[in-house]
Design a protein around this motif. Structure first.
Motif, PDB file in Angstrom:
ATOM      1  N   LEU A 262      -5.610  -2.840  -7.234  1.00  0.00           N
ATOM      2  CA  LEU A 262      -6.838  -3.122  -6.466  1.00  0.00           C
ATOM      3  C   LEU A 262      -7.809  -4.068  -7.161  1.00  0.00           C
ATOM      4  O   LEU A 262      -8.433  -4.902  -6.511  1.00  0.00           O
TER       5      LEU A 262
ATOM      6  N   PRO B  12      -5.710   3.927   2.025  1.00  0.00           N
ATOM      7  CA  PRO B  12      -5.746   2.884   0.998  1.00  0.00           C
ATOM      8  C   PRO B  12      -6.360   1.591   1.525  1.00  0.00           C
ATOM      9  O   PRO B  12      -5.668   0.657   1.875  1.00  0.00           O
TER      10      PRO B  12
ATOM     11  N   THR C 244       0.846  -1.205   0.000  1.00  0.00           N
ATOM     12  CA  THR C 244       0.000   0.000   0.000  1.00  0.00           C
ATOM     13  C   THR C 244       0.872   1.242   0.000  1.00  0.00           C
ATOM     14  O   THR C 244       2.039   1.199   0.377  1.00  0.00           O
TER      15      THR C 244
ATOM     16  N   ILE D   7      -2.578   7.706  -0.134  1.00  0.00           N
ATOM     17  CA  ILE D   7      -3.364   8.156  -1.287  1.00  0.00           C
ATOM     18  C   ILE D   7      -3.072   9.626  -1.582  1.00  0.00           C
ATOM     19  O   ILE D   7      -3.097  10.461  -0.680  1.00  0.00           O
TER      20      ILE D   7
ATOM     21  N   GLY E  11      -7.073   3.410  -4.549  1.00  0.00           N
ATOM     22  CA  GLY E  11      -5.823   2.818  -4.990  1.00  0.00           C
ATOM     23  C   GLY E  11      -5.857   2.681  -6.505  1.00  0.00           C
ATOM     24  O   GLY E  11      -6.859   3.005  -7.163  1.00  0.00           O
ATOM     25  N   ASP E  12      -4.750   2.171  -7.041  1.00  0.00           N
ATOM     26  CA  ASP E  12      -4.625   2.015  -8.496  1.00  0.00           C
ATOM     27  C   ASP E  12      -5.413   0.792  -8.955  1.00  0.00           C
ATOM     28  O   ASP E  12      -5.338  -0.253  -8.317  1.00  0.00           O
TER      29      ASP E  12
ATOM     30  N   LYS F  40      -7.827   6.026  -7.844  1.00  0.00           N
ATOM     31  CA  LYS F  40      -6.465   6.223  -7.352  1.00  0.00           C
ATOM     32  C   LYS F  40      -6.305   7.601  -6.717  1.00  0.00           C
ATOM     33  O   LYS F  40      -5.531   7.775  -5.783  1.00  0.00           O
TER      34      LYS F  40
END
Ligand SMILES: Cc1cc2nc3c(=O)[nH]c(=O)nc-3n(C[C@H](O)[C@H](O)[C@H](O)COP(=O)(O)OP(=O)(O)OC[C@H]3O[C@@H](n4cnc5c(N)ncnc54)[C@H](O)[C@@H]3O)c2cc1C
Ligand SMILES: C[S@@+](CC[C@H](N)C(=O)[O-])C[C@H]1O[C@@H](n2cnc3c(N)ncnc32)[C@H](O)[C@@H]1O
Length: 646
Positions: free
Chosen positions: A152, A128, A3, A6, A147-148, A95
């Motif tokens: 994720l 996150p 992680t 963010i 998150g991306d 994200k």
């Protein structure tokens, strides 16, 4: 899963007034309007609202939550549809979510102002993990993952009926449209799932086709010539169910044994999914075991590497705060959420937003806690204390569950497709297709030696807490904790604790344990006189925590050990055969250890996801971390490594 903190969205206003992302060189929605686009492209493109009509549950997943306009339009359509599904789940990944201030600013002119106001009010800390928000008394659930997508999406466990693909333009935001991301969309697609997006890029269409979708080009929104819709129609039926979940299709009826925080949290989560739940306990009333303590504290955890322990505690603490805040402020549950101070010497800098945790100096710690001697540490603004029995009662009530006391379960048995709880004569006390064991330290006995092997060792750790008269003593304004803890005065009593002795079955209050607790309180409150207090004026309570070797709860379906050993199954947890099928099964929610107040809400939701097949409230790796079969599988792997012939 690794992680990282963010980074909130940087949002500017373009000259035409549209929200614009300078980092991507694109706008959040077209000039013709976000709600209009949502209705035409995402709802219309997925055949909604018609497709959710009459269903018990419908699940949408959006890549790119942004300002939440598509969610608001979907919620609005659900509200106005007399044929709406019983429950609408909306999962979304972003994200770079907006800060609450930006969301409020940009939603101030929303065409759906009442819904936008509720979204802003519920907007979580930008941490996150997955954040489960609720609207419409829990009938509209928003599961937000910050998150991306690349990290994720593979961690999502859900069986999804409709996908909203809404990244920025593919040439400026390729990660949102990559083939691996689209393959994840295919992995999560329920039978008959659809997808829609405003984009008609060729690579996207080809990617969707590779992921198992039949793709169509249809007229776009507001003069845009084309957009894409797709229907999941894989050439080969996938070997595992969509999103790795088993969907329960039988009667929604469950029997829970144990009416502590664990059992009541399971009852709430299942009840809100439309299940009929009966909770049994050997005691006459609820919360008479460890959950019967007069008060308990709750808060998150910070670890430098943000491993599974810290991630799980964070998700659990945030879920607890969300659930308890209205109950406490409404007077349903006695307690307080005004922050909690975890002493940690010299404060490190925190990578997390201050609405989750803040590192504070000694001076700030003293000002916030009201304790003259407090040193620096971690300040959890959403931490606090609660009366666990009140909390358990509110959980049971929220699940509309039926409680039956004086029902000591001596054994369990599966007969004719139903699980039975048996009394000491072997007679059935109650039965249901789904049985959930929430019996804390009595779990191994109830499972019997063969099944208990599956859940690994469970220690019963005796603990004693001490209540001292608050008059004349310095009392903290909020709970203060390090190795021990002191709570603010409750009805003139300062509760402090606690001791921890594994394997000690003595239920009497002990002077030595009071002395231990007094020494901790004297240190925390910088009041040496406390140590000398006569113990006969003190209150106290003894209880037992159920503790696994890794100190994490057990939540999920029991593995079918006979099937595992004979079939030499894949060594992955998610592939293990379980004692369940689409009509029912045997589940546990136990081993809440020293942190049952913090764990209950999240573990209840996780249990419901296991049982009903609702979207999993935590990332898949965290679900594995709490899987009741983890210790058994790890032991089996060790044996296999030592002797490859086995
Ligand atoms: C001294 C002490 C201090 C603590 N302080 C805190 C704190 O500050 N914060 C915190 O988060 N946590 C704290 N905890 C931990 C917390 O209390 C527990 O994690 C939590 O209460 C566990 O809930 P549970 O429902 O799993 O277990 P329990 O509350 O023990 O419930 C289990 C229930 O199952 C029933 N049962 C068991 N076997 C059977 C059977 N065969 N048939 C029928 N019914 C059965 C029992 O009667 C009981 O009601 C503390 C614990 C102790 C002991
Ligand atoms: C067009 S906007 C979404 C608008 C949104 N659906 C709405 O209704 O308001 C695209 C979103 O994708 C997000 N995004 C961009 N790249 C991402 C990535 N790699 N992973 C997850 N989200 C991403 C952006 O932060 C942005 O919020």
């Amino acid at each position: 899963m690794k992680t990282a903190p963010i980074e909130p969205a940087r949002i500017a206003l373009a000259p035409d007034g549209l929200p614009h992302a300078p980092d991507f060189g694109d706008v959040y929605h077209p000039a013709a309007g976000a709600t209009g686009q949502a209705r035409h492209v995402f709802l219309g493109g997925n055949g909604l609202p018609a497709r959710w009509g009459g269903r018990p549950r419908f699940v949408v997943l959006e890549t790119g939550f942004g300002l939440g306009n598509n969610f608001l339009a979907t919620w609005d359509a659900w509200r106005h549809d007399p044929q709406r599904c019983e429950r609408l789940w909306f999962l979304a990944i972003d994200k770079h979510p907006p800060t609450r201030a930006d969301l409020a600013r940009l939603q101030a002119s929303s065409t759906l102002p009442e819904l936008a106001r509720q979204l802003v009010a519920a907007w979580p800390a930008l941490t996150p993990n997955l954040h489960a928000l609720e609207f419409e008394s829990g009938r509209v659930r928003l599961l937000l993952g910050f998150g991306d997508v690349a990290a994720l999406l593979p961690q999502v466990m859900a069986s999804v009926d409709a996908f909203f693909l809404d990244g920025f333009a593919p040439d400026r935001n390729p990660a949102m449209w990559s083939l691996p991301a689209l393959k994840q969309v295919g992995r999560l697609a329920a039978p008959g799932a659809t997808a829609a997006t405003w984009s008609s890029a060729r690579a996207l269409r080809e990617g969707l086709a590779t992921a198992g979708f039949e793709v169509s080009i249809v007229p776009g929104f507001s003069g845009k010539r084309d957009m894409t819709t797709a229907r999941y129609a894989p050439r080969h039926r996938p070997a595992v169910q969509a999103g790795g979940l088993q969907i329960h299709t039988g009667p929604r009826e469950a029997l829970v044994v144990g009416a502590g925080l664990a059992g009541c949290a399971a009852a709430r989560a299942l009840g809100r999914e439309g299940w009929q739940v009966t909770v049994l306990d050997r005691a006459a009333s609820i919360a008479q075991g460890a959950s019967g303590n007069p008060a308990g504290l709750f808060h998150g955890v910070v670890h430098g590497d943000d491993g599974p322990h810290a991630r799980l505690h964070r998700a659990a603490a945030l879920a607890t705060e969300r659930l308890l805040r209205p109950w406490i402020s409404g007077g349903r549950v006695r307690g307080q959420i005004d922050g909690l101070l975890r002493l940690a010497g010299t404060p490190a800098t925190s990578p997390w937003p201050i609405d989750y945790v803040e590192s504070v100096s000694g001076q700030a710690a003293r000002a916030r806690s009201g304790l003259a001697a407090a040193e620096g540490g971690w300040w959890f603004p959403g931490g606090g204390w609660v009366v666990p029995g009140d909390y358990a009662g509110a959980l049971l009530e929220a699940g509309d569950a039926h409680f039956a006391g004086n029902a000591c379960v001596e054994a369990i048995e599966r007969r004719s497709g139903r699980w039975h709880a048996l009394d000491e004569h072997g007679a059935s006390i109650a039965d249901a297709p789904v049985l959930v064991l929430a019996t804390a330290i009595d779990l191994p006995r109830l499972l019997g030696p063969a099944l208990a092997e599956a859940t690994g060792t469970l220690a019963a750790v005796r603990g004693q807490i001490t209540g001292l008269p608050a008059a004349g003593l310095p009392a903290p304004r909020v709970p203060v904790a390090d190795a021990g803890y002191v709570l603010p005065a409750v009805d003139g009593v300062l509760w402090c604790g606690s001791t921890a002795r594994p394997g000690d079955a003595d239920g009497r209050l002990r002077e030595a344990d009071h002395r231990h607790n007094l020494a901790q309180a004297a240190r925390l409150l910088a009041a040496p006189a406390i140590e000398a207090l006569p113990t006969d004026t003190l209150q106290g309570r003894v209880g037992w925590r159920a503790v696994t070797p890794d100190r994490l709860p057990l939540v999920g379906a029991l593995p079918d050990l006979a099937a595992c050993t004979t079939a030499r199954h894949d060594d992955r947890l998610r592939r293990l055969p379980r004692l369940r099928d689409a009509d029912g099964g045997l589940y546990v929610i136990a081993a809440l250890g020293s942190r049952g107040v913090t764990w209950a809400a999240l573990c209840g939701e996780l249990l419901a996801s296991w049982v009903a097949g609702t979207p999993c409230p935590v990332e898949a790796d965290l679900r594995d971390t709490l899987d009741p079969a983890r210790a058994w599988l790890a032991a089996r792997r060790r044996v296999a490594l030592a002797d490859p012939q086995t």
